[in-house]
Every structure is written in C-alpha cells, then in structure tokens.
Design an enzyme around this catalytic site. Structure first.
Site, PDB file in Angstrom:
ATOM      1  CG  HIS A  16      -1.940  -0.972   1.362  1.00  0.00           C
ATOM      2  ND1 HIS A  16      -2.121  -1.762   2.480  1.00  0.00           N
ATOM      3  CD2 HIS A  16      -2.903  -1.349   0.490  1.00  0.00           C
ATOM      4  CE1 HIS A  16      -3.152  -2.569   2.284  1.00  0.00           C
ATOM      5  NE2 HIS A  16      -3.644  -2.335   1.085  1.00  0.00           N
ATOM      6  CE  LYS A  40     -10.744  -7.646   1.770  1.00  0.00           C
ATOM      7  NZ  LYS A  40      -9.823  -6.653   1.200  1.00  0.00           N
ATOM      8  NE  ARG A  89      -3.035  -7.665  -4.188  1.00  0.00           N
ATOM      9  CZ  ARG A  89      -3.791  -7.918  -3.142  1.00  0.00           C
ATOM     10  NH1 ARG A  89      -3.241  -8.068  -1.966  1.00  0.00           N
ATOM     11  NH2 ARG A  89      -5.091  -8.068  -3.258  1.00  0.00           N
ATOM     12  CB  SER A 126      -4.377  -6.311   4.636  1.00  0.00           C
ATOM     13  OG  SER A 126      -3.903  -5.069   4.200  1.00  0.00           O
TER      14      SER A 126
HETATM   15  O1  PNS Z   1      -8.831  -2.795   0.510  1.00  0.00           O
HETATM   16  P1  PNS Z   1     -10.070  -3.431  -0.055  1.00  0.00           P
HETATM   17  O2  PNS Z   1     -10.876  -4.108   1.049  1.00  0.00           O
HETATM   18  O3  PNS Z   1      -9.795  -4.350  -1.207  1.00  0.00           O
HETATM   19  O4  PNS Z   1     -10.967  -2.230  -0.643  1.00  0.00           O
HETATM   20  C1  PNS Z   1     -12.264  -2.453  -1.208  1.00  0.00           C
HETATM   21  C2  PNS Z   1     -13.060  -1.152  -1.099  1.00  0.00           C
HETATM   22  C3  PNS Z   1     -13.092  -0.705   0.323  1.00  0.00           C
HETATM   23  C4  PNS Z   1     -12.412  -0.112  -1.958  1.00  0.00           C
HETATM   24  C5  PNS Z   1     -14.519  -1.446  -1.569  1.00  0.00           C
HETATM   25  O5  PNS Z   1     -15.041  -2.439  -0.776  1.00  0.00           O
HETATM   26  C6  PNS Z   1     -15.397  -0.182  -1.490  1.00  0.00           C
HETATM   27  O6  PNS Z   1     -15.338   0.644  -2.365  1.00  0.00           O
HETATM   28  N1  PNS Z   1     -16.202  -0.057  -0.395  1.00  0.00           N
HETATM   29  C7  PNS Z   1     -17.083   1.079  -0.193  1.00  0.00           C
HETATM   30  C8  PNS Z   1     -18.550   0.679  -0.466  1.00  0.00           C
HETATM   31  C9  PNS Z   1     -18.877   0.768  -1.937  1.00  0.00           C
HETATM   32  O7  PNS Z   1     -18.817   1.806  -2.563  1.00  0.00           O
HETATM   33  N2  PNS Z   1     -19.236  -0.402  -2.524  1.00  0.00           N
HETATM   34  C10 PNS Z   1     -19.601  -0.512  -3.931  1.00  0.00           C
HETATM   35  C11 PNS Z   1     -18.383  -0.767  -4.808  1.00  0.00           C
HETATM   36  S1  PNS Z   1     -18.886  -1.041  -6.472  1.00  0.00           S
END
Ligand code: PNS
Length: 155
Positions: A16, A40, A89, A126
């Site tokens: 990150h 998660k 990744r 993570s």
């Molecule tokens: O680090 P991560 O867990 O891979 O990140 C995923 C994240 C947090 C970016 C995604 O879950 C997100 O955007 N969450 C906010 C809720 C949202 O907007 N969901 C719709 C996505 S299409």
C-alpha cells in the site's frame, strides 16, 4: 489532479505504502480513504488505521488521510476528487476490481485508474499479513515500522 485511493488498509502494508508513494509523485494531491470492508475480519479499528497512515505519511505534504462510511462514489463526490486509483497485484485482483470500476462509473462519473503493484509486493496482502501474524509469524518485512509497533502492542 486529485485522486482518491480507497481501501481497508487493515493493516497498511509495504505494498500500500509503495502505491501511495508512487501516486504522490504522479498526482498533485492524493487522498487515502479508509473504509471498513464488512466482508473481511478486522484487526484494527478504522481510527487506528487512519492514525497509522497519518504517521507513515506525515512528511508527505500532498498525501491526506481520511476515512469514510457508505459508498465510495459518494465520498469521492464529497471530496471533489478527479479520479479513483486502485493498485492491481495480479490477474486475480483484476476481475473484482474491473467489476467495481464499471459499477462505480455507472453510479457516478468517476474514472478508475489502475496502477500495477511493484513486483516485489505482488504477493503481499493485508489478509496474508493478518494470517501470518495470528500464528505468531514474523511480519517485519511486510509492513512499515509504524504498523509493526502497533501490532506488537495488540498482542
Ligand atoms: O482494501 P479493499 O478491502 O480491497 O478495498 C475495497 C473497497 C473498500 C475499496 C470497496 O469495498 C469499497 O469501495 N467499499 C465502499 C462501499 C462501496 O462503494 N461499494 C460498492 C463498490 S462497487
């Protein structure tokens, strides 16, 4: 140009940090948005994740850390960013990230820019850090010292 890098950052890893640092050299302003991903299992609270990132980037004047709840596109709109940036990744990330990018562009007019992880961090996540840590393994080469110190305090 101001970009938003969203993620769970539970905990922030060297992968990150690398992506955020590289983006801070490309874009004028980088906003890191910490959000709880309910799918998660959490190790750190959202507040702790934000504090760790603030500590890591305290000398980087064009990196700002914030946290949000709810939809990513709503936060992006509120913060007036020009685009969302996601680190990729491997091909395994692509399917999920591509779907989210397309959904987000349907919900609001935000472009998602993908940046490849540096090869040395291609294996890092993570979730893996949490797993190694939960078995008492050494994660000192996977996370920055600010995170390592806090992880030690969690034991
Ligand atoms: O680090 P991560 O867990 O891979 O990140 C995923 C994240 C947090 C970016 C995604 O879950 C997100 O955007 N969450 C906010 C809720 C949202 O907007 N969901 C719709 C996505 S299409």
């Amino acid at each position: 140009m101001k970009v938003l890098i969203p993620g769970s950052f539970d905990p922030p890893t060297n992968g990150h940090i690398d992506v955020i640092n590289r983006c801070s050299k490309i874009f004028n302003n980088v906003l890191v948005g910490v959000v709880i991903n309910p799918s998660k299992k959490s190790l750190f609270s959202k507040e702790d994740r934000k504090l760790m990132l603030e500590e890591i980037f305290k000398k980087n004047s064009n990196v700002e850390i914030d946290s949000f709840e709810g939809l990513l596109v709503d936060f992006a709109e509120q913060k007036k960013v020009n685009a969302i940036v996601k680190g990729l990744r491997a091909i395994t990330d692509f399917d999920y990230e591509f779907q989210m990018a397309q959904l987000n562009s349907t919900l609001a007019s935000f472009e998602t820019i993908f940046i490849p992880s540096s090869p040395e961090y291609g294996y890092l996540s993570s979730s893996m850090v949490k797993e190694i840590y939960s078995y008492g393994g050494d994660v000192s080469s996977l996370v920055p010292k600010e995170v390592l110190n806090r992880m030690k305090n969690e034991r």
